[in-house]
Enzyme design. Structure first.
Site, PDB file in Angstrom:
ATOM      1  N   LYS A  85      -4.163   1.309  10.850  1.00 22.30           N
ATOM      2  CA  LYS A  85      -2.525   0.945  10.943  1.00 22.30           C
ATOM      3  C   LYS A  85      -2.236   2.072  11.969  1.00 22.30           C
ATOM      4  CE  LYS A  85      -0.003  -0.770   7.164  1.00 22.30           C
ATOM      5  NZ  LYS A  85       0.084  -0.572   5.768  1.00 22.30           N
TER       6      LYS A  85
HETATM    7  C1  E4P Z   1       2.701  -3.169   4.484  1.00 23.72           C
HETATM    8  O1  E4P Z   1       1.563  -2.996   5.221  1.00 23.72           O
HETATM    9  C2  E4P Z   1       3.361  -1.839   3.858  1.00 23.72           C
HETATM   10  O2  E4P Z   1       2.356  -1.334   3.169  1.00 23.72           O
HETATM   11  C3  E4P Z   1       4.214  -2.571   2.869  1.00 23.72           C
HETATM   12  O3  E4P Z   1       4.232  -3.940   2.831  1.00 23.72           O
HETATM   13  C4  E4P Z   1       5.415  -1.608   2.743  1.00 23.72           C
HETATM   14  O4  E4P Z   1       6.174  -2.361   1.541  1.00 23.72           O
HETATM   15  P1  E4P Z   1       7.500  -1.758   0.917  1.00 23.72           P
HETATM   16  O5  E4P Z   1       8.653  -1.795   1.732  1.00 23.72           O
HETATM   17  O6  E4P Z   1       7.511  -2.348  -0.310  1.00 23.72           O
HETATM   18  O7  E4P Z   1       7.096  -0.128   0.837  1.00 23.72           O
END
Ligand code: E4P
Length: 222
Positions: A85
């Site tokens: 990522k």
């Molecule tokens: C996606 O890959 C992220 O880890 C995640 O969806 C972030 O979500 P949040 O806004 O609830 O922290």
């Protein structure tokens, strides 16, 4: 639509995998910090990869291109199903191109607009993650990003998958699915909510109740 679980909680991952409900996992520095405890986060990631027959996103914490590339390669060596990522930054896109050239799958994260998603696709990302809940939190309509990105990717034949992230409730999943997002990643609470409807419970109660009345009548008649 594929479902990913957005967590580093091993118990939740075991449950969702055994229930056959998920196709992969996304983690981020926050979820690893929350669930790794005293365990080395890389060991947690290896354990997650062994539990899941599907992609597991693991995020770099460097913010310069060289650092993201090096860290991305290290993460990719943890397991065959790691997806690296990389945040949606100019330096990040340099790292994406280098990782993709090495045959490593990348998920571009922290995307908030369709043009950011387009840039990720042009860089060769396997996934791009628009954050729906965080957009709605600041008064935007997050579904505009999914709608626009779907149209753009279809116009030009980009194969980058739209991974709807930061999902807060089942309507996010339904709307993203209707608009053609390829994947929804969600916390355990939302995945569990997808299974539920009060009318399902009420209907089942009624069926079982009626059936037990029938069974009681049959006994009396016997
Ligand atoms: C996606 O890959 C992220 O880890 C995640 O969806 C972030 O979500 P949040 O806004 O609830 O922290």
């Amino acid at each position: 639509m594929k479902f990913f679980l957005d967590t580093a909680n091993l118990a939740d991952i075991r449950w969702a995998t055994q229930a056959g409900l998920i196709d992969g996992i996304t983690t981020n520095p926050t979820t690893l910090a929350k669930f790794a405890g005293d365990v080395d986060p890389q060991d947690v990631l290896k354990e997650i990869c062994s539990l899941v027959d599907g992609p597991v996103s693991a995020e770099v914490v460097a913010v310069d291109a060289a650092g993201m590339y090096t860290e991305g390669r290290e993460l990719a060596h943890l397991a065959d199903n790691i997806v690296v990522k990389i945040p949606m930054l100019e330096e990040g896109m340099t790292a994406v191109r280098r990782l993709v050239a090495d045959g490593i799958k990348v998920n571009v994260t922290l995307a908030f607009s369709s043009v950011q998603c387009l840039i990720a696709a042009k860089a060769g990302a396997t996934y791009v993650s628009p954050f729906l809940g965080r957009l709605d939190d600041v008064g935007h309509d997050s579904m505009d990003v999914i709608r626009e990105t779907r149209t753009i990717f279809d116009n030009y034949g980009y194969e980058t998958e739209i991974l709807a992230a930061s999902i807060r409730h089942p309507r996010h999943v339904a709307e993203a699915a209707m608009l053609g997002a390829d994947v929804a990643t969600m916390p355990t609470e939302v995945l569990k909510k997808l299974l539920l409807h009060p009318l399902t419970d009420r209907g089942l109660d009624q069926f079982l109740n009626d059936w037990s009345k029938l069974a009681a009548r049959s006994k009396v008649g016997a």
